[in-house]
Design an enzyme around this catalytic site. Structure first.
Site, PDB file in Angstrom:
ATOM      1  N   CYS A  20      26.570  62.036  74.603  1.00  0.00           N
ATOM      2  CA  CYS A  20      26.651  60.728  75.199  1.00  0.00           C
ATOM      3  C   CYS A  20      26.188  59.451  74.574  1.00  0.00           C
ATOM      4  O   CYS A  20      26.008  58.347  75.259  1.00  0.00           O
ATOM      5  CB  CYS A  20      25.586  60.999  76.299  1.00  0.00           C
TER       6      CYS A  20
ATOM      7  N   GLY B 188      22.540  62.820  71.426  1.00  0.00           N
ATOM      8  CA  GLY B 188      22.254  61.434  71.743  1.00  0.00           C
ATOM      9  C   GLY B 188      22.444  60.905  70.127  1.00  0.00           C
ATOM     10  O   GLY B 188      21.453  60.798  69.413  1.00  0.00           O
ATOM     11  N   SER B 189      23.576  60.220  69.844  1.00  0.00           N
ATOM     12  CA  SER B 189      23.975  59.804  68.570  1.00  0.00           C
ATOM     13  C   SER B 189      22.857  58.683  67.917  1.00  0.00           C
ATOM     14  O   SER B 189      22.747  58.634  66.765  1.00  0.00           O
ATOM     15  CB  SER B 189      25.485  59.485  68.271  1.00  0.00           C
ATOM     16  N   ASN B 190      22.602  58.048  68.732  1.00  0.00           N
ATOM     17  CA  ASN B 190      21.829  56.704  68.520  1.00  0.00           C
ATOM     18  C   ASN B 190      20.581  57.107  67.748  1.00  0.00           C
ATOM     19  O   ASN B 190      20.104  56.770  66.692  1.00  0.00           O
ATOM     20  CB  ASN B 190      21.509  55.824  69.642  1.00  0.00           C
ATOM     21  N   ASP B 191      19.698  57.856  68.351  1.00  0.00           N
ATOM     22  CA  ASP B 191      18.275  58.415  68.057  1.00  0.00           C
ATOM     23  C   ASP B 191      18.419  59.325  66.945  1.00  0.00           C
ATOM     24  O   ASP B 191      17.769  59.372  65.768  1.00  0.00           O
ATOM     25  CB  ASP B 191      17.617  58.927  69.031  1.00  0.00           C
TER      26      ASP B 191
ATOM     27  N   HIS C 269      33.267  38.131 108.891  1.00  0.00           N
ATOM     28  CA  HIS C 269      34.524  37.747 108.880  1.00  0.00           C
ATOM     29  C   HIS C 269      34.997  37.420 107.526  1.00  0.00           C
ATOM     30  O   HIS C 269      36.026  37.627 106.969  1.00  0.00           O
ATOM     31  CB  HIS C 269      34.591  36.480 109.773  1.00  0.00           C
TER      32      HIS C 269
ATOM     33  N   ARG D 159      21.332  56.985  83.059  1.00  0.00           N
ATOM     34  CA  ARG D 159      20.030  56.636  82.758  1.00  0.00           C
ATOM     35  C   ARG D 159      19.085  56.340  83.830  1.00  0.00           C
ATOM     36  O   ARG D 159      19.141  55.400  84.538  1.00  0.00           O
ATOM     37  CB  ARG D 159      20.148  55.480  81.796  1.00  0.00           C
TER      38      ARG D 159
ATOM     39  N   ARG E 142      19.345  61.549  83.092  1.00  0.00           N
ATOM     40  CA  ARG E 142      18.456  61.888  82.194  1.00  0.00           C
ATOM     41  C   ARG E 142      17.067  60.966  82.690  1.00  0.00           C
ATOM     42  O   ARG E 142      17.105  60.169  83.168  1.00  0.00           O
ATOM     43  CB  ARG E 142      18.856  60.934  80.829  1.00  0.00           C
TER      44      ARG E 142
ATOM     45  N   GLU F 143      18.519  64.829  69.805  1.00  0.00           N
ATOM     46  CA  GLU F 143      18.763  63.411  69.205  1.00  0.00           C
ATOM     47  C   GLU F 143      17.374  63.436  68.105  1.00  0.00           C
ATOM     48  O   GLU F 143      17.018  62.526  67.654  1.00  0.00           O
ATOM     49  CB  GLU F 143      18.402  62.489  70.338  1.00  0.00           C
TER      50      GLU F 143
END
Length: 802
Positions: free
Chosen positions: A754, A704-707, A424, A514, A581, A683
């Site tokens: 990504c 994967g721009s970070n790695d 409720h 992820r 991934r 990456e």
């Protein structure tokens, strides 16, 4: 000539609403037309609104009620309670007309003759303005269960008529501009399903939180269903994906085991029911099997399809079900239009964002809605405490009651000890648009009057109560609106709990889901610890794994939890592509999972060590990767979600890529079968420099721009010492990204990105558009700001090419 006071339920249709009310009219449609499709229903008879009108015409009752209702001060809760009680007294002091009594007794005798015994029945109110699209009377009128004998039946019918004048019903009609004396009430009488020996619950043919139309949400608990409706129990819950629900699939994309501490069973008291404790072994098991869940979901989909045709538009439904503990069969008891999300036109999405919060919440439970609000705490131990509730307070109670609705509409948030998403408290909170956290367990003991708290339901399926006034912000955006773009706008999604809501944002699918987020939040155990369980060295890990497994097979536990997390995301965006991934934990992160330290080497630099693709074919993790593959296979085959694509992270060489693809095939994930695509993360510099060979193995790339940035610039992105040098916009990084895009186009393969950069830097997103990237996957909170940037970049590019 048929008696105008009584009708068989099987002879009723929606066209009879004026005579039998919305609830009974819907039930008549079920009994008459859905049984041919295998939907089991419980029929009986109804007392028509003519019976109620006959009562009002006796002893000048209609005039008496009008005079009583005129005296109510709706701004005063006590005035409402006092005069509503006088109205009910007036109804009950007026005897039922003999014609109505005789008609009810005759119908009951006929029902008993079919059973060759005196039948226990459920007696339910059904108002003429009730259970219609856009109108909700949840719990406002009375229901009586396990009623046996003519005298008890007549008393229950009389009290149902009187319940038209409860304070919550009067208040609701007043707020919605409904004339109190122009609403009539019918009473439905059905043989009881022995769910006191089985289980019962509710089913929505959409997600009641987000309004996501492709889900069926089922909640269930042992015993009679009033415990769930009243919010007095934390039920089991399941979410089933409608579009892929077929005789060959079982798309239960999520499930939650409720505590189910108590249940209602029959007894010989005046109420006909009593509450008892549920044995521990029953509480630790789901009250329905997976096949029973699928059966109910199939019925729910059929009911929705039928009513949608009747109404001439898609009509989600709110359905009550029960399982008879004697014959073991499932039954549909009621079906009514869902009234919260059904009436929303051109919806806007309110995105609530919590600000800087305390390090830990005071308590947590199930989140209802996606809002944040707060105020002073008011703990309600009994109805007498309602008088002290002030506007904008946070109402805290064990559970809520329909009688409390006039007070509930004044508060800023609700927190309960008990209840689930269809209790409720949850239903009313959704309707009036306030955050609600249910099933906290101990809110009434932990929270104190006068304390100020913030209630947050905007952080996934778990709702939190924070101490003090925590700052938050709200973004109001039109849902689902996106200009036509050449560049696909994808989304990064890590939390399944938010997927249904996030799917309303403009998008072309999910560019990155992820897997490790789901492993951490839904499983928390190292895959290899489950493979080797119970043969582990760490005794504390064995005990904790045993507690979490709760008797379930360890492999099944991992596959079920992971597949349902992934499946929820894939379902939310179906049929758009969802790229998942595979796990990309580093060894130090894996070691933090329960039992993980036994299986992970200690590395000087885990960022560059045993991670990604190199684990999948290595004997130290190969069995764990098999579990990942089985979960992915279950999503695609058992759930039917073939929009799922797989992406391999940190793949260093083409030989490694071939090994991973072969390993996946050995575990039943064959590239190309049922349109399965396998992407590679781009990456590592080798992914760019040797792209022509990689793209003969992978079906596409996602940057994967970070790695990629850390490996091109030679820095550890986890190191604070060199963090100031990390920049995806560095010329060297941009040159490598440009080459990767060129290589993909040269090989006729799609390529997206990504990584974090497009979400953080709109100018970077515009630059990617100029290079002709196929898709950009963004964080959800940056999509709305980035879409105009991409649209302008595409227009500028078109002018240049012209």
């Amino acid at each position: 000539m048929p008696n105008r006071f009584v009708k068989d339920i099987a002879d009723i249709a929606l066209t009879d609403i004026a005579k039998v009310g919305g609830k009974n009219a819907s039930l008549g449609e079920l009994c008459k037309n859905l049984s041919q499709f295998g939907v089991k229903t419980v029929c009986g008879f109804v007392l028509t609104t003519d019976s109620y009108d006959e009562l009002l015409n006796r002893g000048n009752l209609r005039f008496k009620l009008a005079k009583i209702l005129e005296k109510i001060n709706f701004a005063d809760v006590e005035s409402l309670a006092f005069w509503s009680e006088r109205a009910r007294e007036a109804v009950l002091k007026t005897p039922l007309p003999p014609t109505v009594r005789f008609a009810a007794e005759a119908a009951y005798e006929q029902l008993c003759s079919h059973q060759k015994a005196e039948v226990e029945v459920a007696v339910r109110s059904s108002a003429t303005a009730e259970d219609l699209a856009g109108m909700s009377f949840a719990g406002q009128h009375s229901t009586f269960l396990n009623v046996k004998g003519k005298d008890a039946l007549l008393r229950a019918i009389h009290e149902c008529f009187a319940s038209l004048f409860t304070d919550r019903a009067i208040d609701y009609r007043s707020r919605n501009g409904i004339d109190h004396l122009k609403v009539s009430l019918s009473v439905g009488v059905q043989p009881m399903v022995r769910s006191d020996l089985g289980c019962s619950g509710v089913m929505f043919t959409l997600d009641p939180e987000s309004g996501f139309r492709n889900a069926i949400v089922i909640e269930g608990s042992y015993g009679l269903g009033e415990m769930i409706v009243q919010g007095n129990v934390n039920p089991d819950s399941w979410t089933v994906f409608k579009p892929t629900l077929t005789p060959l699939t079982r798309p239960i994309v999520s499930r939650r085991l409720g505590s189910k501490e108590a249940k209602l069973v029959f007894n010989s008291s005046r109420d006909g029911i009593r509450q008892v404790a549920v044995p521990k072994e029953d509480r630790s098991a789901f009250c329905l099997s997976d096949q029973e869940v699928v059966t109910l979901a199939t019925w729910g989909a059929l009911i929705e399809q039928y009513y949608s045709k009747l109404y001439g538009h898609p009509q989600p439904m709110d359905i009550e079900w029960a399982k008879d503990g004697i014959d073991g069969k499932l039954y549909i008891l009621q079906a009514r239009p869902e009234t919260v999300h059904s009436v929303v036109q051109q919806p806007k999405l309110s995105l609530y964002h919590i600000g800087k919060r305390p390090s830990r919440p005071l308590l947590s439970g199930q989140a209802v809605g996606n809002r944040i609000d707060g105020g002073m705490v008011r703990v309600i131990q009994s109805p007498a405490d309602l008088a002290k509730v002030q506007p904008r307070d946070v109402l805290v109670a064990a559970s809520t009651d329909p009688d409390w609705e006039p007070v509930m509409k004044q508060v800023s948030a609700i927190v309960t000890d008990q209840g689930g998403r269809t209790s409720h408290a949850a239903i009313v909170s959704r309707e009036i648009g306030i955050p609600c956290v249910v099933g906290t367990g101990n809110a009434t003991k932990l929270l104190k009057d006068i304390d100020r708290v913030t209630v947050s339901c905007a952080e996934g399926s778990v709702g939190y109560v924070y101490e003090g006034a925590v700052q938050f912000s709200i973004d109001e955006v039109p849902a689902g609106v996106m200009p036509k773009l050449h560049t696909k706008i994808m989304m990064n999604v890590g939390e399944p709990d938010k997927a249904f809501s996030l799917s309303s944002l403009p998008n072309d699918g999910v560019g990155l889901a992820r897997m490790e987020f789901i492993v951490t939040n839904s499983i928390g155990i190292h895959p290899m610890a489950l493979v080797k369980y119970p043969n582990l060295k760490d005794q504390s890990a064995i005990r904790e794994i045993s507690r979490r497994l709760n008797g379930q097979n360890p492999r099944d536990f991992f596959i079920e939890r992971l597949s349902e997390g992934i499946g929820t995301i894939a379902a939310a965006f179906y049929p758009k592509p969802v790229i998942v991934r595979t796990s990309d934990f580093k060894t130090n992160e894996y070691a933090k999972l329960v039992g993980g330290s036994e299986f992970e080497p200690k590395e000087e630099n885990p960022m560059l060590g045993f991670r990604g693709a190199s684990r999948y074919y290595d004997l130290r993790y190969a069995d764990g990767f098999e579990l990942e593959c089985q979960a992915l296979k279950r999503v695609r085959e058992e759930f039917g979600l073939t929009n799922l694509k797989v992406m391999i992270p940190f793949c260093r060489t083409t030989r490694e890529a071939e090994l991973v693809v072969a390993t996946m095939e050995a575990h039943g994930l064959r590239q190309g079968q049922s349109d399965l695509e396998v992407y590679g993360m781009c990456e590592i510099p080798s992914n760019v420099l040797d792209a022509d060979r990689f793209l003969k193995i992978f079906d596409g790339y996602s940057i994967g721009s970070n790695d990629l940035t850390q490996l091109i610039l030679g820095l550890d992105r986890d190191s604070t010492s060199v963090a100031h040098l990390f920049d995806e916009r560095d010329p060297a990084v941009k040159r490598m990204i440009a080459e990767a895009i060129s290589a993909a186009h040269r090989n006729g393969r799609p390529i997206g990105i990504c990584g974090q950069a497009p979400s953080d830097f709109p100018d970077f997103a515009a630059w990617l558009v100029e290079l002709g990237i196929d898709s950009i996957s963004l964080n959800p909170d940056s999509i709305l700001a980035t879409i105009p940037v991409i649209a302008r970049a595409e227009r500028a590019l078109s002018r240049q090419l012209a």
